[in-house]
Design a protein around this motif. Structure first.
Motif, PDB file in Angstrom:
ATOM      1  N   GLY A 219       2.974   5.776  -2.833  1.00  0.00           N
ATOM      2  CA  GLY A 219       4.244   6.504  -2.864  1.00  0.00           C
ATOM      3  C   GLY A 219       4.633   7.135  -1.540  1.00  0.00           C
ATOM      4  O   GLY A 219       5.195   8.234  -1.521  1.00  0.00           O
ATOM      5  N   ASP A 220       4.311   6.446  -0.430  1.00  0.00           N
ATOM      6  CA  ASP A 220       4.638   6.992   0.895  1.00  0.00           C
ATOM      7  C   ASP A 220       5.869   6.279   1.463  1.00  0.00           C
ATOM      8  O   ASP A 220       5.789   5.131   1.906  1.00  0.00           O
ATOM      9  N   MET A 221       7.002   6.987   1.459  1.00  0.00           N
ATOM     10  CA  MET A 221       8.271   6.382   1.860  1.00  0.00           C
ATOM     11  C   MET A 221       8.275   5.940   3.331  1.00  0.00           C
ATOM     12  O   MET A 221       8.906   4.939   3.687  1.00  0.00           O
ATOM     13  N   ASN A 222       7.563   6.673   4.191  1.00  0.00           N
ATOM     14  CA  ASN A 222       7.497   6.303   5.609  1.00  0.00           C
ATOM     15  C   ASN A 222       6.869   4.920   5.784  1.00  0.00           C
ATOM     16  O   ASN A 222       7.375   4.080   6.531  1.00  0.00           O
ATOM     17  N   LEU A 223       5.750   4.705   5.103  1.00  0.00           N
ATOM     18  CA  LEU A 223       5.080   3.400   5.154  1.00  0.00           C
ATOM     19  C   LEU A 223       5.989   2.309   4.606  1.00  0.00           C
ATOM     20  O   LEU A 223       6.055   1.208   5.164  1.00  0.00           O
TER      21      LEU A 223
ATOM     22  N   HIS B 234       0.837  -1.201   0.000  1.00  0.00           N
ATOM     23  CA  HIS B 234       0.000   0.000   0.000  1.00  0.00           C
ATOM     24  C   HIS B 234       0.880   1.263   0.000  1.00  0.00           C
ATOM     25  O   HIS B 234       0.602   2.220  -0.745  1.00  0.00           O
ATOM     26  N   GLY B 235       1.934   1.254   0.809  1.00  0.00           N
ATOM     27  CA  GLY B 235       2.864   2.381   0.852  1.00  0.00           C
ATOM     28  C   GLY B 235       3.514   2.618  -0.512  1.00  0.00           C
ATOM     29  O   GLY B 235       3.671   3.762  -0.949  1.00  0.00           O
ATOM     30  N   TYR B 236       3.887   1.518  -1.177  1.00  0.00           N
ATOM     31  CA  TYR B 236       4.468   1.606  -2.529  1.00  0.00           C
ATOM     32  C   TYR B 236       3.452   2.191  -3.508  1.00  0.00           C
ATOM     33  O   TYR B 236       3.764   3.091  -4.293  1.00  0.00           O
TER      34      TYR B 236
ATOM     35  N   MET C 228      -7.530  -0.882  -1.909  1.00  0.00           N
ATOM     36  CA  MET C 228      -7.947  -2.278  -1.681  1.00  0.00           C
ATOM     37  C   MET C 228      -6.949  -3.024  -0.790  1.00  0.00           C
ATOM     38  O   MET C 228      -7.280  -3.524   0.276  1.00  0.00           O
ATOM     39  N   ILE C 229      -5.670  -3.036  -1.237  1.00  0.00           N
ATOM     40  CA  ILE C 229      -4.632  -3.696  -0.438  1.00  0.00           C
ATOM     41  C   ILE C 229      -4.449  -2.951   0.887  1.00  0.00           C
ATOM     42  O   ILE C 229      -4.148  -3.562   1.920  1.00  0.00           O
ATOM     43  N   GLY C 230      -4.689  -1.634   0.879  1.00  0.00           N
ATOM     44  CA  GLY C 230      -4.594  -0.842   2.109  1.00  0.00           C
ATOM     45  C   GLY C 230      -5.688  -1.211   3.095  1.00  0.00           C
ATOM     46  O   GLY C 230      -5.468  -1.211   4.314  1.00  0.00           O
ATOM     47  N   THR C 231      -6.872  -1.519   2.578  1.00  0.00           N
ATOM     48  CA  THR C 231      -7.978  -1.925   3.445  1.00  0.00           C
ATOM     49  C   THR C 231      -7.693  -3.283   4.077  1.00  0.00           C
ATOM     50  O   THR C 231      -7.930  -3.492   5.271  1.00  0.00           O
TER      51      THR C 231
ATOM     52  N   ALA D 235       9.166   1.731   7.144  1.00  0.00           N
ATOM     53  CA  ALA D 235       8.717   1.169   8.434  1.00  0.00           C
ATOM     54  C   ALA D 235       8.254  -0.274   8.259  1.00  0.00           C
ATOM     55  O   ALA D 235       8.626  -1.163   9.044  1.00  0.00           O
ATOM     56  N   ASN D 236       7.443  -0.518   7.232  1.00  0.00           N
ATOM     57  CA  ASN D 236       6.867  -1.853   7.076  1.00  0.00           C
ATOM     58  C   ASN D 236       7.847  -2.849   6.461  1.00  0.00           C
ATOM     59  O   ASN D 236       7.723  -4.052   6.681  1.00  0.00           O
ATOM     60  N   LEU D 237       8.837  -2.337   5.724  1.00  0.00           N
ATOM     61  CA  LEU D 237       9.878  -3.228   5.195  1.00  0.00           C
ATOM     62  C   LEU D 237      10.710  -3.797   6.355  1.00  0.00           C
ATOM     63  O   LEU D 237      10.925  -5.017   6.435  1.00  0.00           O
ATOM     64  N   ILE D 238      11.148  -2.927   7.258  1.00  0.00           N
ATOM     65  CA  ILE D 238      11.950  -3.372   8.409  1.00  0.00           C
ATOM     66  C   ILE D 238      11.122  -4.302   9.298  1.00  0.00           C
ATOM     67  O   ILE D 238      11.577  -5.382   9.684  1.00  0.00           O
TER      68      ILE D 238
END
Lengths: 79, 79
Positions: A53-57, A48-50, B1-4, A60-63
């Motif tokens: 385009g939200d680098m924070n998401l 979802h972050g990808y 969708m994936i975010g939900t 954080a979620n990769l680590i």
């Protein structure tokens, strides 16, 4: 800015638990079902972050995903 | 969708722990420092979600924040 603080705080708050499980291999306090949901959920946040385009998401979620997946592997191996 | 899906999975994986702590008032397995970081981190994700207009981040972190704040209150009260 607040997103970077969010990423740092939730990732840091998760790491000691990960460190302890990896060090002791004791996963008795972890529910397999709930943790599987968590790992898939973190992976979905990463995608979802990808997508948005939200680098924070993403960071954080990769680590969190890497360490959570290792813990899940330990849970399955040493259950 | 994936975010939900992400929002549903990580929130659901957190709720049983919250339920157990609220029901038993047993917070011995929780680190005060790490949990304080987590609660502030979740609040920052909530604000970040509002700032970037991402409803998945808002809803997931709002629910998680409410339960995590209750758990933190229990930890401080019954430590």
């Amino acid at each position: 800015m607040i997103g970077t603080i969010a990423a740092i705080l939730t990732t840091l708050s998760f790491l000691p638990q990960a460190y302890q499980v990896i060090k002791t291999k004791d996963t008795s306090g972890i529910s397999l079902g709930m943790y599987t949901m968590f790992v898939i959920g973190v992976l979905c946040w990463l995608i979802h972050g990808y997508n948005i385009g939200d680098m924070n998401l993403i960071v954080a979620n990769l680590i969190t995903f890497v360490f959570a997946a290792i813990i899940l592997g330990y849970k399955i191996k040493y259950k």
